[in-house]
Design an enzyme around this catalytic site. Sequence first.
Site, PDB file in Angstrom:
ATOM      1  N   GLY A 240       0.779  -1.223   0.029  1.00  0.00           N
ATOM      2  CA  GLY A 240      -0.218   0.400  -0.224  1.00  0.00           C
ATOM      3  C   GLY A 240       0.708   1.286   0.175  1.00  0.00           C
ATOM      4  O   GLY A 240       2.195   1.088  -0.753  1.00  0.00           O
ATOM      5  N   SER A 241       0.644   1.879   0.401  1.00  0.00           N
ATOM      6  CA  SER A 241       1.311   3.762   0.348  1.00  0.00           C
ATOM      7  C   SER A 241       2.250   3.372   1.466  1.00  0.00           C
ATOM      8  O   SER A 241       2.060   2.733   2.385  1.00  0.00           O
ATOM      9  CB  SER A 241      -0.467   4.803   0.612  1.00  0.00           C
ATOM     10  OG  SER A 241      -0.446   4.501   2.443  1.00  0.00           O
ATOM     11  N   GLU A 262       5.851  -3.125   1.259  1.00  0.00           N
ATOM     12  CA  GLU A 262       5.628  -2.657  -0.120  1.00  0.00           C
ATOM     13  C   GLU A 262       5.065  -1.498  -1.177  1.00  0.00           C
ATOM     14  O   GLU A 262       3.746  -1.812  -0.986  1.00  0.00           O
ATOM     15  CB  GLU A 262       5.347  -4.373  -1.438  1.00  0.00           C
ATOM     16  CG  GLU A 262       6.612  -5.642  -1.400  1.00  0.00           C
ATOM     17  CD  GLU A 262       7.870  -5.090  -2.225  1.00  0.00           C
ATOM     18  OE1 GLU A 262       7.247  -4.035  -2.355  1.00  0.00           O
ATOM     19  OE2 GLU A 262       8.006  -6.270  -1.771  1.00  0.00           O
TER      20      GLU A 262
END
Length: 509
Positions: A240-241, A262
């Site tokens: 995600g962010s 990630e």
Amino acid sequence: MIQDILQQLHIGNVNRGVSTGINWLDAKGAVIDASSPVDGQHIATVKTASREDYDTVIATAQAAFREWRLWPAPRRGEVVRQIGEALRQNKEALGKLVSYEMGKSLQEGYGEVQEMIDICDFAVGLSRQLHGLTMHSERPGHRMYEQWHPLGITGIISAFNFPVAVWSWNAMLAWICGDVCVWKPSEKTPLSAIACQHIVQDVLKANKVPEGVCCLVTGGRDTGEWIAADTRVPLVSATGSTRMGKAVGSVVGARLGRSLLELGGNNAIIITADADLNMSLIGCVFGAVGTAGQRCTSTRRLIIHESVYETFTKKLAKAYQQLRIGNPLDEHNHVGPLIDKDAVNLYLDSIEKVKAQGGSFLVEGGVLSGDAYSSGCYVKPCIAAVENAYPIVQHETFAPILYVMKYSRIEEAIAMQNNVPQGLSSAIMTLNLREAELFLSQAGSDCGIANVNIGTSGAEIGGAFGGEKETGGGRESGSDAWRAYMRRQTNTINYSTHLPLAQGIKFDL
């Protein structure tokens, strides 16, 4: 057509979103209304996990791990092989659901399912290669070696942009390593996850896999927070962010758990004076507009040599005018919608920031209107001339906005490429061997992925996937990424009649 697909994948009007593997729980959490950004239509509702449901799933997974870890790895690999076959049989239907629920083009939907099939194939071979090292002991009559053991529960928190593939990267490797999995999919794409659970269930039943090896817990942010804070989950893999990853990483780290992160990308392609401009064009355009710019590997920045800047940007602008934007289930269209109206607002806000910070647009953006764009989620891919130091350029813009800038020396271009907080994917387009090797050297790209004469987007599963800096440092998929799902143990065996100590230490009684 979409109703036939939903029926084939066992998606009804109301769906249970919590499973312990073969069985579904009567979930007591909130209800998610799943809709499509393609046409704005309501698809179905999903019953999500309450805290009680979550604890039931974790307890079931813990019990399953005690049995699953004892299955020989090749036997676990056989289960994964059959899952790959089941995905092959359902590739068309699942690919269409991914496209419709998320909004990516149909070809990308099919490609995402193919990634799942490919990682199954990779994991099957890997199930016979989980190896350690042997080392020479300094003590006579001793043998020293290392081996790898499964960790336990792998918590998988996946993002909307790849609603099924990234789960499979983690789950297939975790399973062949002997771990069990608890998957929390994005609340924006729950139906694709539920469809995967249905596909896998028949394989689990046929192979008498322990209940709890493959678990699903749909829900919102609180569900992800439960996983991150849970000491019963030794490894949390989160996609995600960067903001989300920092929150997950700090919580997992505080309990001394492991995290595989990630996160964001701000990926650049350097276009040199020696680049094949026609080939470069394909990689740049797909990288920038594929998945409507909503990939972590999407091309955000083009760093173009001043001698070819005008020529190449004109080629880009012409190519953008040829893009077909519309329903992603129509294979003639290149670009589908953004995931929702919040994403549209962020896109519009980024455009305003580009203007406020001094940038100009070579291709204008905007929101599309009309019957074909009734969901309100379709936008125009645009190109902005900027400076790398602009605050908006330093930020990951999760939308089809491509930033272009000039350079004069290759060392300057590499410095610009590296001068952002993120470090996922990078590329250089050049036929100059010296430039290519410099880009790949210690003085070159600081990203986890560095390519020559291909774009930033579209990774093969054979290589380890992940990035540095604010991208999180995790590695998934190929190479030796399997080690993240296991614990290392060093073993020394004394087969002599004496007990010598290391480092020549004497301890006589």
